[in-house]
Design an enzyme around this catalytic site. Structure first.
Site, PDB file in Angstrom:
ATOM      1  N   GLN A   1      -4.686  -4.930   6.932  1.00  0.00           N
ATOM      2  CA  GLN A   1      -5.757  -5.810   6.456  1.00  0.00           C
ATOM      3  C   GLN A   1      -5.840  -7.104   7.252  1.00  0.00           C
ATOM      4  O   GLN A   1      -6.916  -7.681   7.397  1.00  0.00           O
ATOM      5  CB  GLN A   1      -5.535  -6.154   4.970  1.00  0.00           C
ATOM      6  CG  GLN A   1      -5.712  -4.994   4.024  1.00  0.00           C
ATOM      7  CD  GLN A   1      -7.133  -4.448   4.000  1.00  0.00           C
ATOM      8  OE1 GLN A   1      -8.094  -5.144   4.320  1.00  0.00           O
ATOM      9  NE2 GLN A   1      -7.270  -3.190   3.642  1.00  0.00           N
TER      10      GLN A   1
ATOM     11  N   CYS B   1      -4.964   2.592  -3.471  1.00  0.00           N
ATOM     12  CA  CYS B   1      -3.718   3.108  -2.882  1.00  0.00           C
ATOM     13  C   CYS B   1      -2.590   2.093  -3.058  1.00  0.00           C
ATOM     14  O   CYS B   1      -1.725   1.942  -2.172  1.00  0.00           O
ATOM     15  CB  CYS B   1      -3.886   3.460  -1.404  1.00  0.00           C
ATOM     16  SG  CYS B   1      -5.120   4.719  -1.133  1.00  0.00           S
TER      17      CYS B   1
ATOM     18  N   ASP C   1       3.048  -4.650   8.024  1.00  0.00           N
ATOM     19  CA  ASP C   1       1.849  -3.824   7.867  1.00  0.00           C
ATOM     20  C   ASP C   1       0.639  -4.755   7.985  1.00  0.00           C
ATOM     21  O   ASP C   1       0.305  -5.490   7.051  1.00  0.00           O
ATOM     22  CB  ASP C   1       1.889  -3.130   6.496  1.00  0.00           C
ATOM     23  CG  ASP C   1       0.569  -2.448   6.155  1.00  0.00           C
ATOM     24  OD1 ASP C   1      -0.393  -2.562   6.941  1.00  0.00           O
ATOM     25  OD2 ASP C   1       0.495  -1.811   5.087  1.00  0.00           O
TER      26      ASP C   1
ATOM     27  N   HIS D   1       0.874  -1.188   0.000  1.00  0.00           N
ATOM     28  CA  HIS D   1       0.000   0.000   0.000  1.00  0.00           C
ATOM     29  C   HIS D   1       0.907   1.234   0.000  1.00  0.00           C
ATOM     30  O   HIS D   1       2.033   1.169   0.501  1.00  0.00           O
ATOM     31  CB  HIS D   1      -0.838  -0.059   1.286  1.00  0.00           C
ATOM     32  CG  HIS D   1      -1.874   1.007   1.431  1.00  0.00           C
ATOM     33  ND1 HIS D   1      -1.589   2.276   1.864  1.00  0.00           N
ATOM     34  CD2 HIS D   1      -3.213   0.982   1.227  1.00  0.00           C
ATOM     35  CE1 HIS D   1      -2.707   2.987   1.926  1.00  0.00           C
ATOM     36  NE2 HIS D   1      -3.701   2.229   1.529  1.00  0.00           N
TER      37      HIS D   1
ATOM     38  N   LYS E   1     -10.478  -1.112  10.488  1.00  0.00           N
ATOM     39  CA  LYS E   1     -10.637  -2.300   9.643  1.00  0.00           C
ATOM     40  C   LYS E   1     -10.903  -3.535  10.501  1.00  0.00           C
ATOM     41  O   LYS E   1     -10.937  -4.656  10.013  1.00  0.00           O
ATOM     42  CB  LYS E   1      -9.382  -2.509   8.791  1.00  0.00           C
ATOM     43  CG  LYS E   1      -9.148  -1.366   7.795  1.00  0.00           C
ATOM     44  CD  LYS E   1      -7.936  -1.628   6.948  1.00  0.00           C
ATOM     45  CE  LYS E   1      -7.388  -0.416   6.252  1.00  0.00           C
ATOM     46  NZ  LYS E   1      -8.214   0.112   5.183  1.00  0.00           N
TER      47      LYS E   1
END
Ligand code: C6P
Length: 405
Positions: free
Chosen positions: A202, A363, A199, A122, A225
């Site tokens: 998600q 993104c 990261d 991202h 999220k």
């Protein structure tokens, strides 16, 4: 077995019509909806406990502080952090990565060093490293992906050397759904002496994450999220590394003592939490995690894999649809293009059928460049979605195809 009717009843927003049709919310990778327990916790804070934290001696401030720090404890337990000192509240994933790039990166990355990312990151996990590398004269290396949207592991391994100071990798790709083999990545990166940032924007709502078992140096994610509020997220880092890092921002709460000559910084985690924090956000985040824990990852993963399998089968049987992202290890994202309809038109047409999907580059422009598409349509599923909703999506896609035929 998960009781979907009961779960759907926990999310008041789902019970509405758009353009006279039931809302079908399939944009969960952008942000999930919030259960009543999270909404109630935020309302309760403002109705009953609203005060600043760590500052007041009065009852409201004590209650607000207890709930804010209580949320930190819940989050530490959820990710199996070694202690609450390793749990830094941020505005979200983006701010957490910028904090690491600015503070740890600024102190540790020098000219000639290398930062390794992947082609499926991202923008939040690309741009801060580009900025840092440009600033200090370091090099950004990008590990390639294959046509299924999987990291090419041998090529990733080959990029690592004693010049690698940081590997920053997405756990689950937002544009493709790919789940990366982060255990392997962490082990290989550590073998050359690099630190590892994962990261988890998600992944954290879909997979159990144990930062101690993973042995990652930094894990970051966003509450919104994970059924929690926007504007709050977390950076979990190893205490020794965080301790050695300079502060990211200066201001209230991050200090122990200030004179005009010098400032003594506060202990972890407060050293990285300058200013009045997002108190209701943290409390809502804690409740959201309790909501996930109440269902359990085994049930969540089983249900989401069922939905993904159903949607993938429908996609495979749909003429003119090309899936973008067909990794073997994949979570509940269906990214695709239709031969005859631009994703943006598709997004608008299915919206009129009550279906919310995302259309665009998500993104992750380098992913679009790799697959040579300007954008994709993306349906992303959550525990409250149903097979019937997937059918509504595909009926809407057929309608769009007919309009453009
Ligand atoms: N992806 C999507 O629709 P923030 O905005 O800070 O909460 O999260 C940024 C971010 C970082 N990494 C990954 C893998 C992400 O998916 C996101 C956010 C959203 O896919 C909004 S672009």
């Amino acid at each position: 077995m998960m009781d979907i009717t009961k779960i759907r009843a926990d999310f008041p927003i789902l019970n509405q019509q758009l353009y006279g049709k039931p809302l079908v919310y399939l944009d969960n990778a952008a942000t999930t909806q919030k259960p009543q327990s999270v909404i109630d916790a935020i309302t309760h804070y403002y109705e009953c406990d609203n005060a600043n934290v760590h500052r007041g001696v009065h009852a409201l401030s004590e209650r607000a502080t207890a709930d804010y720090e209580g949320a930190r404890k819940i989050i530490a337990g959820f990710f199996n952090a070694r202690s609450e000192r390793e749990v830094i509240f941020t505005r979200g994933t983006t701010e957490a990565i910028n904090l690491i790039a600015s503070s740890w990166g600024g102190a540790n990355i020098r000219a000639g060093d290398e930062v390794v990312i992947t082609h499926m990151e991202h923008h939040s996990n690309i741009v801060p490293w580009q900025m840092l590398c440009k600033h200090v004269g370091a090099t950004l290396k990008v590990a390639p992906i294959n046509d299924a949207g999987e990291l090419i592991i041998e090529d990733f391994d080959a990029l690592l050397s004693e010049r690698t100071k940081l590997v920053a990798v997405v756990h689950m790709s937002n544009a493709l759904g790919t789940i990366n083999p982060i255990e392997h990545i962490i082990e290989k990166a550590h073998a050359v002496g690099a630190k590892v940032l994962i990261d988890g924007a998600q992944a954290a709502a879909h997979l159990a994450v144990d930062v101690q078992a993973l042995d990652c140096d930094f894990y970051v994610t966003s509450a919104h999220k994970m059924y929690g509020p926007t504007g709050i997220g977390v950076l979990i880092g190893k205490e020794a590394i965080l301790d050695a890092m300079p502060p990211y921002q200066g201001g209230g709460d991050m200090i122990r003592m200030v004179t005009f000559e010098k400032t003594e910084y506060n202990d972890l985690p407060y050293k990285f939490e300058a200013g009045t924090p997002h108190i209701s956000g943290a409390i809502g985040f804690g409740k959201a995690i309790e909501y996930i824990q109440g269902i359990g990852f085994e049930a969540i993963a089983k249900r989401e894999q069922e939905l993904l399998a159903y949607a993938t089968a429908r996609a495979n049987g749909f003429d003119g649809l090309r899936q973008i992202g067909t990794a073997r290890e994949k979570a509940c994202v269906l990214s695709f293009v239709l031969d005859s309809v631009h994703p943006h038109d598709l997004g608008t047409i299915v919206d009129r059928e009550g279906v919310a999907i995302r259309a665009g580059h998500h993104c992750a422009m380098p992913v679009m460049q790799f697959f040579k598409v300007p954008a994709t349509a993306r349906a992303s599923f959550s525990i409250y979605n149903t097979e019937a909703e997937v059918d509504v999506l595909f009926n809407a896609l057929k309608k769009a195809q007919d309009i453009f035929a």
